[in-house]
Enzyme design. Structure first.
Site, PDB file in Angstrom:
ATOM      1  N   ASP A   1       3.776 -33.195 -19.448  1.00 53.96           N
ATOM      2  CA  ASP A   1       5.019 -32.446 -19.244  1.00 53.96           C
ATOM      3  C   ASP A   1       4.603 -31.051 -18.775  1.00 53.96           C
ATOM      4  O   ASP A   1       3.977 -30.306 -19.535  1.00 53.96           O
ATOM      5  CB  ASP A   1       5.794 -32.381 -20.573  1.00 53.96           C
ATOM      6  N   ILE A   2       4.941 -30.725 -17.550  1.00 52.00           N
ATOM      7  CA  ILE A   2       4.412 -29.464 -16.991  1.00 52.00           C
ATOM      8  C   ILE A   2       5.028 -28.222 -17.627  1.00 52.00           C
ATOM      9  O   ILE A   2       4.578 -27.115 -17.385  1.00 52.00           O
ATOM     10  CB  ILE A   2       4.528 -29.402 -15.443  1.00 52.00           C
TER      11      ILE A   2
ATOM     12  N   LYS B   1      13.245 -23.182  -6.649  1.00 49.32           N
ATOM     13  CA  LYS B   1      12.162 -23.622  -5.754  1.00 49.32           C
ATOM     14  C   LYS B   1      11.590 -22.422  -4.982  1.00 49.32           C
ATOM     15  O   LYS B   1      10.385 -22.337  -4.773  1.00 49.32           O
ATOM     16  CB  LYS B   1      12.673 -24.697  -4.787  1.00 49.32           C
TER      17      LYS B   1
ATOM     18  N   THR C   1      14.990 -32.167  -9.604  1.00 51.73           N
ATOM     19  CA  THR C   1      15.477 -32.235  -8.221  1.00 51.73           C
ATOM     20  C   THR C   1      16.959 -32.570  -8.098  1.00 51.73           C
ATOM     21  O   THR C   1      17.497 -32.534  -6.988  1.00 51.73           O
ATOM     22  CB  THR C   1      14.689 -33.302  -7.433  1.00 51.73           C
TER      23      THR C   1
ATOM     24  N   TYR D   1      19.007 -24.863  -7.796  1.00 47.95           N
ATOM     25  CA  TYR D   1      17.832 -25.632  -7.362  1.00 47.95           C
ATOM     26  C   TYR D   1      17.034 -24.838  -6.314  1.00 47.95           C
ATOM     27  O   TYR D   1      15.831 -24.626  -6.457  1.00 47.95           O
ATOM     28  CB  TYR D   1      18.285 -26.986  -6.802  1.00 47.95           C
TER      29      TYR D   1
ATOM     30  N   ALA E   1       9.284 -31.950 -10.292  1.00 46.98           N
ATOM     31  CA  ALA E   1      10.342 -30.934 -10.204  1.00 46.98           C
ATOM     32  C   ALA E   1      11.627 -31.502 -10.787  1.00 46.98           C
ATOM     33  O   ALA E   1      11.769 -32.724 -10.927  1.00 46.98           O
ATOM     34  CB  ALA E   1      10.575 -30.542  -8.742  1.00 46.98           C
TER      35      ALA E   1
HETATM   36  N1  NAP Z   1      13.818 -35.965  -2.458  1.00 44.78           N
HETATM   37  C1  NAP Z   1      14.061 -35.116  -1.474  1.00 44.78           C
HETATM   38  O1  NAP Z   1      14.905 -35.382  -0.593  1.00 44.78           O
HETATM   39  C2  NAP Z   1      13.316 -33.808  -1.382  1.00 44.78           C
HETATM   40  C3  NAP Z   1      13.645 -32.924  -0.340  1.00 44.78           C
HETATM   41  C4  NAP Z   1      12.966 -31.725  -0.236  1.00 44.78           C
HETATM   42  C5  NAP Z   1      11.975 -31.394  -1.136  1.00 44.78           C
HETATM   43  N2  NAP Z   1      11.686 -32.250  -2.152  1.00 44.78           N
HETATM   44  C6  NAP Z   1      10.646 -31.834  -3.105  1.00 44.78           C
HETATM   45  O2  NAP Z   1       9.678 -32.870  -3.190  1.00 44.78           O
HETATM   46  C7  NAP Z   1       9.158 -32.931  -4.515  1.00 44.78           C
HETATM   47  C8  NAP Z   1       9.296 -34.354  -5.049  1.00 44.78           C
HETATM   48  O3  NAP Z   1      10.668 -34.686  -5.053  1.00 44.78           O
HETATM   49  P1  NAP Z   1      11.166 -36.157  -5.396  1.00 44.78           P
HETATM   50  O4  NAP Z   1      12.282 -36.478  -4.490  1.00 44.78           O
HETATM   51  O5  NAP Z   1       9.997 -37.080  -5.499  1.00 44.78           O
HETATM   52  O6  NAP Z   1      11.772 -35.899  -6.838  1.00 44.78           O
HETATM   53  P2  NAP Z   1      12.114 -36.935  -7.989  1.00 44.78           P
HETATM   54  O7  NAP Z   1      12.270 -38.300  -7.422  1.00 44.78           O
HETATM   55  O8  NAP Z   1      13.222 -36.323  -8.760  1.00 44.78           O
HETATM   56  O9  NAP Z   1      10.779 -36.918  -8.832  1.00 44.78           O
HETATM   57  C9  NAP Z   1      10.426 -35.765  -9.530  1.00 44.78           C
HETATM   58  C10 NAP Z   1       9.332 -36.137 -10.493  1.00 44.78           C
HETATM   59  O10 NAP Z   1       9.082 -34.989 -11.314  1.00 44.78           O
HETATM   60  C11 NAP Z   1       8.877 -35.446 -12.620  1.00 44.78           C
HETATM   61  N3  NAP Z   1       9.163 -34.407 -13.607  1.00 44.78           N
HETATM   62  C12 NAP Z   1      10.345 -33.799 -13.854  1.00 44.78           C
HETATM   63  N4  NAP Z   1      10.204 -32.917 -14.858  1.00 44.78           N
HETATM   64  C13 NAP Z   1       8.894 -32.964 -15.225  1.00 44.78           C
HETATM   65  C14 NAP Z   1       8.132 -32.304 -16.210  1.00 44.78           C
HETATM   66  N5  NAP Z   1       8.673 -31.387 -17.023  1.00 44.78           N
HETATM   67  N6  NAP Z   1       6.816 -32.605 -16.321  1.00 44.78           N
HETATM   68  C15 NAP Z   1       6.253 -33.540 -15.515  1.00 44.78           C
HETATM   69  N7  NAP Z   1       6.927 -34.203 -14.566  1.00 44.78           N
HETATM   70  C16 NAP Z   1       8.238 -33.930 -14.429  1.00 44.78           C
HETATM   71  C17 NAP Z   1       9.829 -36.616 -12.779  1.00 44.78           C
HETATM   72  O11 NAP Z   1       9.361 -37.423 -13.812  1.00 44.78           O
HETATM   73  P3  NAP Z   1      10.396 -38.352 -14.637  1.00 44.78           P
HETATM   74  O12 NAP Z   1      10.855 -39.374 -13.670  1.00 44.78           O
HETATM   75  O13 NAP Z   1       9.554 -38.867 -15.728  1.00 44.78           O
HETATM   76  O14 NAP Z   1      11.490 -37.433 -15.077  1.00 44.78           O
HETATM   77  C18 NAP Z   1       9.700 -37.295 -11.411  1.00 44.78           C
HETATM   78  O15 NAP Z   1       8.638 -38.218 -11.423  1.00 44.78           O
HETATM   79  C19 NAP Z   1       9.921 -31.882  -5.323  1.00 44.78           C
HETATM   80  O16 NAP Z   1       9.164 -30.709  -5.350  1.00 44.78           O
HETATM   81  C20 NAP Z   1      11.183 -31.632  -4.510  1.00 44.78           C
HETATM   82  O17 NAP Z   1      11.673 -30.336  -4.716  1.00 44.78           O
HETATM   83  C21 NAP Z   1      12.334 -33.450  -2.306  1.00 44.78           C
END
Ligand code: NAP
Length: 264
Positions: free
Chosen positions: A12-13, A104, A38, A100, A36
Protein backbone atom coordinates in the site's frame (compact mmCIF):
# COMPACT_ATOMS: atom_id res chain seq x y z
CA UNK A 1 19.15 -1.79 -18.40
CA UNK A 2 18.74 -4.81 -16.12
CA UNK A 3 15.93 -7.33 -16.71
CA UNK A 4 12.39 -6.70 -15.52
CA UNK A 5 11.62 -7.82 -12.01
CA UNK A 6 9.54 -10.95 -11.62
CA UNK A 7 9.20 -10.77 -7.86
CA UNK A 8 5.77 -9.63 -6.60
CA UNK A 9 5.39 -7.67 -3.37
CA UNK A 10 1.97 -6.49 -2.22
CA UNK A 11 2.23 -2.88 -1.09
CA UNK A 12 0.00 0.00 0.00
CA UNK A 13 1.87 3.06 -1.20
CA UNK A 14 0.26 5.25 1.47
CA UNK A 15 2.23 3.33 4.15
CA UNK A 16 5.59 5.12 4.05
CA UNK A 17 7.60 2.59 6.08
CA UNK A 18 6.53 -0.35 3.90
CA UNK A 19 7.37 1.52 0.69
CA UNK A 20 10.82 2.55 1.94
CA UNK A 21 11.55 -0.95 3.21
CA UNK A 22 10.49 -2.63 -0.07
CA UNK A 23 12.59 -0.29 -2.22
CA UNK A 24 15.57 -0.66 0.11
CA UNK A 25 15.33 -4.45 -0.18
CA UNK A 26 14.81 -4.57 -3.95
CA UNK A 27 17.06 -1.65 -4.99
CA UNK A 28 15.54 -1.41 -8.49
CA UNK A 29 17.30 0.35 -11.33
CA UNK A 30 13.96 1.86 -12.37
CA UNK A 31 10.71 2.18 -10.42
CA UNK A 32 7.53 2.69 -12.47
CA UNK A 33 4.50 3.93 -10.58
CA UNK A 34 1.15 2.99 -12.12
CA UNK A 35 -0.69 2.97 -8.75
CA UNK A 36 -3.20 5.78 -8.28
CA UNK A 37 -6.72 6.61 -7.23
CA UNK A 38 -8.15 7.03 -10.73
CA UNK A 39 -11.92 7.17 -10.26
CA UNK A 40 -12.42 10.84 -11.03
CA UNK A 41 -15.79 11.13 -9.25
CA UNK A 42 -14.55 9.19 -6.20
CA UNK A 43 -11.57 11.58 -5.98
CA UNK A 44 -13.96 14.53 -5.98
CA UNK A 45 -15.95 12.98 -3.11
CA UNK A 46 -12.84 12.02 -1.14
CA UNK A 47 -10.12 14.62 -1.75
CA UNK A 48 -8.11 13.48 1.29
CA UNK A 49 -8.09 9.88 0.09
CA UNK A 50 -7.06 11.04 -3.38
CA UNK A 51 -4.27 13.20 -1.93
CA UNK A 52 -3.07 10.27 0.22
CA UNK A 53 -2.59 7.91 -2.74
CA UNK A 54 -1.86 10.28 -5.62
CA UNK A 55 0.44 12.70 -3.80
CA UNK A 56 1.72 11.20 -0.52
CA UNK A 57 2.00 7.72 -2.07
CA UNK A 58 4.14 9.16 -4.86
CA UNK A 59 6.24 11.09 -2.32
CA UNK A 60 6.92 7.83 -0.44
CA UNK A 61 7.96 6.05 -3.63
CA UNK A 62 10.14 8.95 -4.75
CA UNK A 63 11.79 9.14 -1.30
CA UNK A 64 12.53 5.41 -1.44
CA UNK A 65 13.98 5.84 -4.93
CA UNK A 66 16.08 8.78 -3.78
CA UNK A 67 17.55 6.64 -1.00
CA UNK A 68 18.42 3.64 -3.16
CA UNK A 69 19.35 5.70 -6.27
CA UNK A 70 16.54 4.17 -8.34
CA UNK A 71 15.35 6.15 -11.35
CA UNK A 72 11.63 6.87 -11.18
CA UNK A 73 8.91 6.92 -13.81
CA UNK A 74 5.56 8.41 -12.77
CA UNK A 75 2.41 7.91 -14.84
CA UNK A 76 0.29 11.01 -15.19
CA UNK A 77 -2.66 12.23 -17.19
CA UNK A 78 -4.10 14.74 -19.65
CA UNK A 79 -6.44 15.70 -16.77
CA UNK A 80 -3.71 18.03 -15.47
CA UNK A 81 -5.01 20.41 -18.19
CA UNK A 82 -8.24 22.39 -18.12
CA UNK A 83 -9.54 21.08 -21.44
CA UNK A 84 -10.22 24.43 -23.07
CA UNK A 85 -7.79 23.92 -25.97
CA UNK A 86 -6.49 20.34 -26.19
CA UNK A 87 -4.70 18.34 -27.36
CA UNK A 88 -1.85 19.72 -25.23
CA UNK A 89 1.93 19.65 -25.70
CA UNK A 90 4.37 18.92 -22.85
CA UNK A 91 5.35 22.58 -22.42
CA UNK A 92 1.80 23.93 -22.07
CA UNK A 93 0.69 25.23 -18.70
CA UNK A 94 -1.38 22.72 -16.67
CA UNK A 95 -4.51 23.96 -14.97
CA UNK A 96 -6.60 21.08 -13.58
CA UNK A 97 -10.35 21.44 -13.09
CA UNK A 98 -10.96 18.60 -10.62
CA UNK A 99 -9.44 16.91 -7.56
CA UNK A 100 -8.02 14.00 -9.57
CA UNK A 101 -6.18 16.37 -11.92
CA UNK A 102 -4.92 18.56 -9.06
CA UNK A 103 -3.49 15.57 -7.16
CA UNK A 104 -1.84 14.19 -10.30
CA UNK A 105 -0.29 17.59 -11.07
CA UNK A 106 0.97 17.82 -7.48
CA UNK A 107 2.60 14.39 -7.87
CA UNK A 108 4.46 15.72 -10.91
CA UNK A 109 5.59 18.88 -9.14
CA UNK A 110 6.91 17.19 -6.01
CA UNK A 111 9.45 15.26 -8.08
CA UNK A 112 11.17 18.53 -8.92
CA UNK A 113 12.15 18.93 -5.28
CA UNK A 114 13.83 15.55 -4.96
CA UNK A 115 17.38 14.46 -5.71
CA UNK A 116 16.13 12.01 -8.27
CA UNK A 117 16.37 11.11 -11.95
CA UNK A 118 12.78 10.93 -13.11
CA UNK A 119 10.44 10.81 -16.10
CA UNK A 120 6.78 11.72 -16.14
CA UNK A 121 4.73 9.90 -18.78
CA UNK A 122 1.34 11.47 -19.32
CA UNK A 123 -1.22 9.37 -21.10
CA UNK A 124 -4.96 9.49 -21.85
CA UNK A 125 -8.13 7.37 -22.12
CA UNK A 126 -6.56 3.91 -21.86
CA UNK A 127 -8.20 0.85 -23.36
CA UNK A 128 -7.21 -2.74 -23.98
CA UNK A 129 -8.15 -6.30 -23.18
CA UNK A 130 -6.53 -6.67 -19.78
CA UNK A 131 -8.78 -9.15 -18.00
CA UNK A 132 -7.61 -8.26 -14.48
CA UNK A 133 -7.94 -4.48 -14.68
CA UNK A 134 -11.10 -2.42 -14.09
CA UNK A 135 -13.32 -2.21 -17.19
CA UNK A 136 -12.27 0.53 -19.60
CA UNK A 137 -14.44 2.61 -21.94
CA UNK A 138 -14.26 0.07 -24.79
CA UNK A 139 -15.18 -2.87 -22.56
CA UNK A 140 -18.03 -0.82 -21.01
CA UNK A 141 -19.47 0.11 -24.41
CA UNK A 142 -19.12 -3.46 -25.76
CA UNK A 143 -20.78 -5.04 -22.70
CA UNK A 144 -23.71 -2.60 -22.77
CA UNK A 145 -24.30 -2.98 -26.52
CA UNK A 146 -23.99 -6.77 -26.31
CA UNK A 147 -26.75 -6.73 -23.66
CA UNK A 148 -28.89 -4.55 -25.93
CA UNK A 149 -28.59 -1.51 -23.64
CA UNK A 150 -28.29 2.11 -24.79
CA UNK A 151 -24.96 3.89 -24.38
CA UNK A 152 -25.04 7.64 -23.74
CA UNK A 153 -21.82 9.05 -25.14
CA UNK A 154 -20.74 12.69 -24.88
CA UNK A 155 -20.26 14.58 -28.12
CA UNK A 156 -18.35 17.39 -26.37
CA UNK A 157 -15.84 15.33 -24.33
CA UNK A 158 -12.60 14.83 -26.28
CA UNK A 159 -9.40 12.90 -25.80
CA UNK A 160 -7.04 10.48 -27.51
CA UNK A 161 -7.85 6.81 -26.87
CA UNK A 162 -4.64 4.93 -26.12
CA UNK A 163 -4.11 1.19 -26.47
CA UNK A 164 -2.38 -0.02 -23.27
CA UNK A 165 0.00 -2.24 -25.28
CA UNK A 166 1.23 0.85 -27.13
CA UNK A 167 1.70 2.67 -23.84
CA UNK A 168 3.71 -0.25 -22.43
CA UNK A 169 5.93 -0.37 -25.56
CA UNK A 170 6.36 3.43 -25.40
CA UNK A 171 7.41 3.26 -21.75
CA UNK A 172 10.04 0.60 -22.52
CA UNK A 173 11.46 2.84 -25.28
CA UNK A 174 11.42 5.82 -22.91
CA UNK A 175 13.34 3.81 -20.29
CA UNK A 176 15.89 2.53 -22.82
CA UNK A 177 16.44 6.02 -24.23
CA UNK A 178 16.75 7.48 -20.73
CA UNK A 179 14.05 10.09 -21.41
CA UNK A 180 13.92 12.75 -18.69
CA UNK A 181 11.21 15.26 -17.81
CA UNK A 182 7.68 15.09 -19.22
CA UNK A 183 6.72 12.89 -22.18
CA UNK A 184 3.23 12.57 -23.69
CA UNK A 185 2.39 9.03 -24.86
CA UNK A 186 -1.12 8.73 -26.30
CA UNK A 187 -3.06 7.43 -29.30
CA UNK A 188 -2.73 9.22 -32.63
CA UNK A 189 -6.41 10.18 -32.99
CA UNK A 190 -8.24 12.86 -31.02
CA UNK A 191 -12.01 12.42 -30.98
CA UNK A 192 -15.18 12.72 -28.91
CA UNK A 193 -16.49 9.88 -26.75
CA UNK A 194 -19.48 9.67 -29.12
CA UNK A 195 -17.26 9.17 -32.18
CA UNK A 196 -15.14 6.70 -30.22
CA UNK A 197 -18.24 4.71 -29.19
CA UNK A 198 -19.42 4.61 -32.83
CA UNK A 199 -16.03 3.24 -33.96
CA UNK A 200 -16.18 0.64 -31.20
CA UNK A 201 -19.65 -0.52 -32.29
CA UNK A 202 -18.62 -0.74 -35.96
CA UNK A 203 -15.33 -2.54 -35.30
CA UNK A 204 -16.90 -5.10 -32.94
CA UNK A 205 -19.99 -5.54 -35.15
CA UNK A 206 -22.38 -4.25 -32.46
CA UNK A 207 -25.55 -2.19 -32.81
CA UNK A 208 -24.54 1.45 -33.30
CA UNK A 209 -28.19 2.59 -33.18
CA UNK A 210 -28.01 2.07 -29.41
CA UNK A 211 -25.40 4.84 -29.07
CA UNK A 212 -27.10 8.08 -28.02
CA UNK A 213 -25.34 11.41 -28.53
CA UNK A 214 -25.55 13.55 -25.38
CA UNK A 215 -23.63 16.47 -23.95
CA UNK A 216 -21.22 15.79 -21.07
CA UNK A 217 -23.46 17.95 -18.84
CA UNK A 218 -26.41 15.61 -19.47
CA UNK A 219 -24.46 12.71 -17.97
CA UNK A 220 -24.72 14.38 -14.53
CA UNK A 221 -21.36 13.16 -13.27
CA UNK A 222 -20.08 14.40 -9.94
CA UNK A 223 -16.72 15.85 -10.97
CA UNK A 224 -16.12 18.36 -13.75
CA UNK A 225 -13.96 17.11 -16.63
CA UNK A 226 -11.54 18.91 -18.95
CA UNK A 227 -13.78 18.72 -22.02
CA UNK A 228 -11.24 19.22 -24.79
CA UNK A 229 -8.32 17.42 -23.13
CA UNK A 230 -5.98 14.95 -24.83
CA UNK A 231 -2.28 15.04 -25.54
CA UNK A 232 -0.08 16.13 -28.42
CA UNK A 233 2.67 13.54 -29.03
CA UNK A 234 5.13 15.35 -31.33
CA UNK A 235 8.02 14.97 -28.85
CA UNK A 236 7.49 11.20 -28.63
CA UNK A 237 7.30 10.87 -32.43
CA UNK A 238 10.05 13.23 -33.55
CA UNK A 239 12.60 12.80 -30.80
CA UNK A 240 12.14 9.18 -29.80
CA UNK A 241 10.43 7.54 -32.80
CA UNK A 242 7.43 6.39 -30.71
CA UNK A 243 4.26 6.20 -32.82
CA UNK A 244 0.86 5.02 -31.63
CA UNK A 245 -2.01 3.25 -33.39
CA UNK A 246 -5.06 5.05 -34.72
CA UNK A 247 -8.34 4.00 -33.06
CA UNK A 248 -9.58 1.43 -35.58
CA UNK A 249 -6.24 -0.34 -35.72
CA UNK A 250 -6.03 -0.34 -31.89
CA UNK A 251 -9.55 -1.77 -31.61
CA UNK A 252 -8.75 -4.49 -34.15
CA UNK A 253 -5.65 -5.45 -32.17
CA UNK A 254 -7.75 -5.53 -29.01
CA UNK A 255 -10.33 -7.76 -30.73
CA UNK A 256 -7.61 -10.23 -31.79
CA UNK A 257 -6.27 -10.38 -28.24
CA UNK A 258 -9.78 -10.92 -26.91
CA UNK A 259 -10.24 -13.88 -29.30
CA UNK A 260 -6.89 -15.32 -28.20
CA UNK A 261 -7.81 -14.98 -24.50
CA UNK A 262 -11.20 -16.66 -25.10
CA UNK A 263 -9.50 -19.69 -26.69
CA UNK A 264 -7.31 -20.32 -23.61
N1 NAP B 1 -7.04 4.72 -17.31
C1 NAP B 1 -6.85 5.84 -17.99
O1 NAP B 1 -7.60 6.15 -18.94
C2 NAP B 1 -5.70 6.76 -17.65
C3 NAP B 1 -5.57 7.96 -18.38
C4 NAP B 1 -4.52 8.81 -18.08
C5 NAP B 1 -3.61 8.49 -17.09
N2 NAP B 1 -3.77 7.34 -16.38
C6 NAP B 1 -2.80 7.07 -15.32
O2 NAP B 1 -2.25 5.78 -15.53
C7 NAP B 1 -1.97 5.17 -14.27
C8 NAP B 1 -2.65 3.80 -14.21
O3 NAP B 1 -4.04 4.00 -14.35
P1 NAP B 1 -5.04 2.77 -14.50
O4 NAP B 1 -6.06 3.14 -15.49
O5 NAP B 1 -4.27 1.50 -14.65
O6 NAP B 1 -5.72 2.82 -13.07
P2 NAP B 1 -6.55 1.70 -12.30
O7 NAP B 1 -7.07 0.70 -13.27
O8 NAP B 1 -7.48 2.43 -11.42
O9 NAP B 1 -5.41 1.00 -11.46
C9 NAP B 1 -4.80 1.70 -10.43
C10 NAP B 1 -4.03 0.71 -9.59
O10 NAP B 1 -3.53 1.41 -8.45
C11 NAP B 1 -3.68 0.57 -7.34
N3 NAP B 1 -3.73 1.32 -6.09
C12 NAP B 1 -4.67 2.22 -5.70
N4 NAP B 1 -4.38 2.67 -4.47
C13 NAP B 1 -3.23 2.06 -4.10
C14 NAP B 1 -2.43 2.09 -2.93
N5 NAP B 1 -2.74 2.88 -1.89
N6 NAP B 1 -1.32 1.32 -2.88
C15 NAP B 1 -1.00 0.51 -3.92
N7 NAP B 1 -1.71 0.43 -5.05
C16 NAP B 1 -2.83 1.18 -5.13
C17 NAP B 1 -4.98 -0.18 -7.58
O11 NAP B 1 -4.95 -1.35 -6.84
P3 NAP B 1 -6.34 -2.03 -6.37
O12 NAP B 1 -6.98 -2.51 -7.62
O13 NAP B 1 -5.88 -3.10 -5.47
O14 NAP B 1 -7.12 -0.95 -5.71
C18 NAP B 1 -4.89 -0.45 -9.09
O15 NAP B 1 -4.21 -1.65 -9.33
C19 NAP B 1 -2.44 6.15 -13.20
O16 NAP B 1 -1.35 6.92 -12.79
C20 NAP B 1 -3.42 7.05 -13.94
O17 NAP B 1 -3.48 8.33 -13.35
C21 NAP B 1 -4.80 6.47 -16.63
Amino acid sequence: MRGFLEQYVRLDITTRGDVLEALHAIRPEWTINAAAMTDVDACERDPEGAWGVNVEGVRHLATGCERCASKFLQLSTDYVFDGTSGPYAEDQEPHPVNVYGRTKLESEKLLDHMALEYSIVRTALLYGSVATARANFVQGVCSALARGEAVHAATNLYGNPTLVDDLADGIVIALRKEVRGILHLAGSEWLSRYDFAMKIARTFGLNEDLIMPVSFQELNLHAPRPLRAGLGTDRAKRKFGIAFAAVEEGLRRMMTQHDEFSKR
